[in-house]
Design a protein around this motif. Structure first.
Motif, PDB file in Angstrom:
ATOM      1  N   GLN A  16      18.636 -17.891  16.264  1.00 41.49           N
ATOM      2  CA  GLN A  16      18.296 -18.862  15.232  1.00 41.49           C
ATOM      3  C   GLN A  16      16.861 -18.578  14.782  1.00 41.49           C
ATOM      4  O   GLN A  16      16.073 -18.007  15.541  1.00 41.49           O
ATOM      5  CB  GLN A  16      18.396 -20.306  15.742  1.00 41.49           C
ATOM      6  CG  GLN A  16      19.788 -20.888  15.811  1.00 41.49           C
ATOM      7  CD  GLN A  16      20.432 -21.066  14.434  1.00 41.49           C
ATOM      8  OE1 GLN A  16      19.731 -21.078  13.418  1.00 41.49           O
ATOM      9  NE2 GLN A  16      21.748 -21.188  14.401  1.00 41.49           N
ATOM     10  N   LYS A  34      28.009 -28.370   8.662  1.00 44.34           N
ATOM     11  CA  LYS A  34      28.479 -27.434   9.677  1.00 44.34           C
ATOM     12  C   LYS A  34      27.331 -26.569  10.181  1.00 44.34           C
ATOM     13  O   LYS A  34      27.189 -26.345  11.399  1.00 44.34           O
ATOM     14  CB  LYS A  34      29.585 -26.549   9.089  1.00 44.34           C
ATOM     15  CG  LYS A  34      30.168 -25.549  10.077  1.00 44.34           C
ATOM     16  CD  LYS A  34      31.279 -24.733   9.421  1.00 44.34           C
ATOM     17  CE  LYS A  34      31.868 -23.718  10.412  1.00 44.34           C
ATOM     18  NZ  LYS A  34      32.945 -22.914   9.787  1.00 44.34           N
ATOM     19  N   GLU A  35      26.518 -26.095   9.263  1.00 41.56           N
ATOM     20  CA  GLU A  35      25.373 -25.257   9.636  1.00 41.56           C
ATOM     21  C   GLU A  35      24.411 -26.028  10.530  1.00 41.56           C
ATOM     22  O   GLU A  35      23.955 -25.515  11.561  1.00 41.56           O
ATOM     23  CB  GLU A  35      24.650 -24.789   8.370  1.00 41.56           C
ATOM     24  CG  GLU A  35      23.366 -24.028   8.625  1.00 41.56           C
ATOM     25  CD  GLU A  35      22.573 -23.787   7.355  1.00 41.56           C
ATOM     26  OE1 GLU A  35      21.502 -23.172   7.454  1.00 41.56           O
ATOM     27  OE2 GLU A  35      23.014 -24.222   6.261  1.00 41.56           O
ATOM     28  N   LYS A  46      25.753 -26.616  14.031  1.00 40.05           N
ATOM     29  CA  LYS A  46      25.643 -25.406  14.855  1.00 40.05           C
ATOM     30  C   LYS A  46      24.215 -25.232  15.366  1.00 40.05           C
ATOM     31  O   LYS A  46      23.999 -24.804  16.508  1.00 40.05           O
ATOM     32  CB  LYS A  46      26.083 -24.184  14.061  1.00 40.05           C
ATOM     33  CG  LYS A  46      27.594 -24.061  13.876  1.00 40.05           C
ATOM     34  CD  LYS A  46      27.947 -22.753  13.179  1.00 40.05           C
ATOM     35  CE  LYS A  46      29.456 -22.566  13.101  1.00 40.05           C
ATOM     36  NZ  LYS A  46      29.827 -21.288  12.443  1.00 40.05           N
ATOM     37  N   LYS A  47      23.240 -25.550  14.511  1.00 41.23           N
ATOM     38  CA  LYS A  47      21.850 -25.434  14.944  1.00 41.23           C
ATOM     39  C   LYS A  47      21.560 -26.427  16.062  1.00 41.23           C
ATOM     40  O   LYS A  47      20.900 -26.072  17.059  1.00 41.23           O
ATOM     41  CB  LYS A  47      20.904 -25.668  13.760  1.00 41.23           C
ATOM     42  CG  LYS A  47      20.878 -24.521  12.765  1.00 41.23           C
ATOM     43  CD  LYS A  47      19.798 -24.732  11.716  1.00 41.23           C
ATOM     44  CE  LYS A  47      19.732 -23.531  10.764  1.00 41.23           C
ATOM     45  NZ  LYS A  47      18.616 -23.634   9.809  1.00 41.23           N
ATOM     46  N   GLN A  74      23.663 -27.644  18.175  1.00 39.01           N
ATOM     47  CA  GLN A  74      24.350 -27.132  19.359  1.00 39.01           C
ATOM     48  C   GLN A  74      23.556 -26.006  20.012  1.00 39.01           C
ATOM     49  O   GLN A  74      23.424 -25.946  21.236  1.00 39.01           O
ATOM     50  CB  GLN A  74      25.755 -26.644  18.961  1.00 39.01           C
ATOM     51  CG  GLN A  74      26.614 -26.194  20.133  1.00 39.01           C
ATOM     52  CD  GLN A  74      27.972 -25.691  19.668  1.00 39.01           C
ATOM     53  OE1 GLN A  74      28.072 -24.908  18.720  1.00 39.01           O
ATOM     54  NE2 GLN A  74      29.030 -26.146  20.330  1.00 39.01           N
TER      55      GLN A  74
END
Length: 250
Positions: free
Chosen positions: A69, A111-112, A115-116, A118
């Motif tokens: 990331q 969604k993005e 995910k970040k 998570q």
């Protein structure tokens, strides 16, 4: 004689320094990324073991160049300052960035961002902040034994790690432990110019005071010299009168 086969060498893994994504989607997002990152740099400028970066790829797992990331801003306590092409955690005493910031833009999807969250939860981030400059909405997460949990009230929240305070008015306001507000580079330049002008005004005032004191000293010196000259003339006159047989005291 049977030829010996060469032992295959392990293929070197490349950790790209660019993920192909732009740092920001618009000027508003870019402004806040720079403001937060640069003011954090200023805040920890005198601590050699606090590393601050913006839009730097973080690889938490060795030999895995897919898991990564690039937080808009991140702070790693216990890591030295210095240039890096990426933050490869196994080369950083396995210390993950403890605090990360993300600035939302219209291009970010739920969604993005999920995910970040998570990712940051999985790899040990202690504090995670998301700011949406369009809606002036600040959301934060703080690590507990159960992982990252939402901070219920962000108004007036003080970061445990950074000791900075968040306030929400017409826009996000961030205050250093000293009480000084995070500023843009233009605001900081204006403040420096104001301080320069103030210092110059004080210098001129001090110079004027010095000149006034010098003029007073010269005036006093002139008065003293005139008094001494008058006294000398008086003594000369008395001496002349005595030479002529005249008592000057009668």
């Amino acid at each position: 004689m049977i030829p010996q086969l060469a032992t295959p060498t392990e293929t070197e893994i490349v950790y790209p320094e660019n993920d192909g994504n732009p740092m920001s989607d618009n000027t508003k997002q870019f402004k806040w990324i720079v403001v937060i990152k640069e003011n954090l740099e200023i805040l920890f400028a005198n601590d050699p073991n606090v590393f601050v970066a913006g839009d730097l790829l973080w690889y938490p797992v060795e030999k895995d160049n897919k898991t990564r990331q690039a937080p808009d801003a991140m702070v790693a306590f216990g890591r030295p300052k210095g240039d890096r092409g990426s933050y490869q955690q196994w080369k950083e005493d396995n210390i993950p960035p403890q605090v990360v910031f993300e600035i939302l833009s219209p291009g970010n999807t739920l969604k993005e961002m999920a995910k970040k969250l998570q990712f940051y939860n999985r790899f040990g981030v202690e504090e995670y902040y998301i700011y949406n400059p369009d809606t002036i909405d600040l959301t934060g997460w703080l690590r507990s034994d159960a992982g990252l949990e939402v901070i219920d009230v962000m108004e007036g929240w003080v970061s445990p790690r950074l000791e900075i305070r968040f306030e929400i008015a017409d826009e996000l306001q961030i205050f250093a432990p000293s009480g000084e507000r995070f500023m843009t580079s233009v605001q900081l330049a204006q403040l420096r110019e104001q301080e320069r002008q103030r210092a110059e005004t004080e210098r001129l005032r001090a110079e004027q005071e010095r000149l006034r004191a010098e003029n007073e000293r010269l005036r006093a010196e002139n008065e003293r010299q005139r008094a001494e000259q008058a006294e000398a003339r008086s003594q000369m006159l008395e001496a002349r009168l005595r030479e002529l047989g005249i008592d000057p005291d009668t």
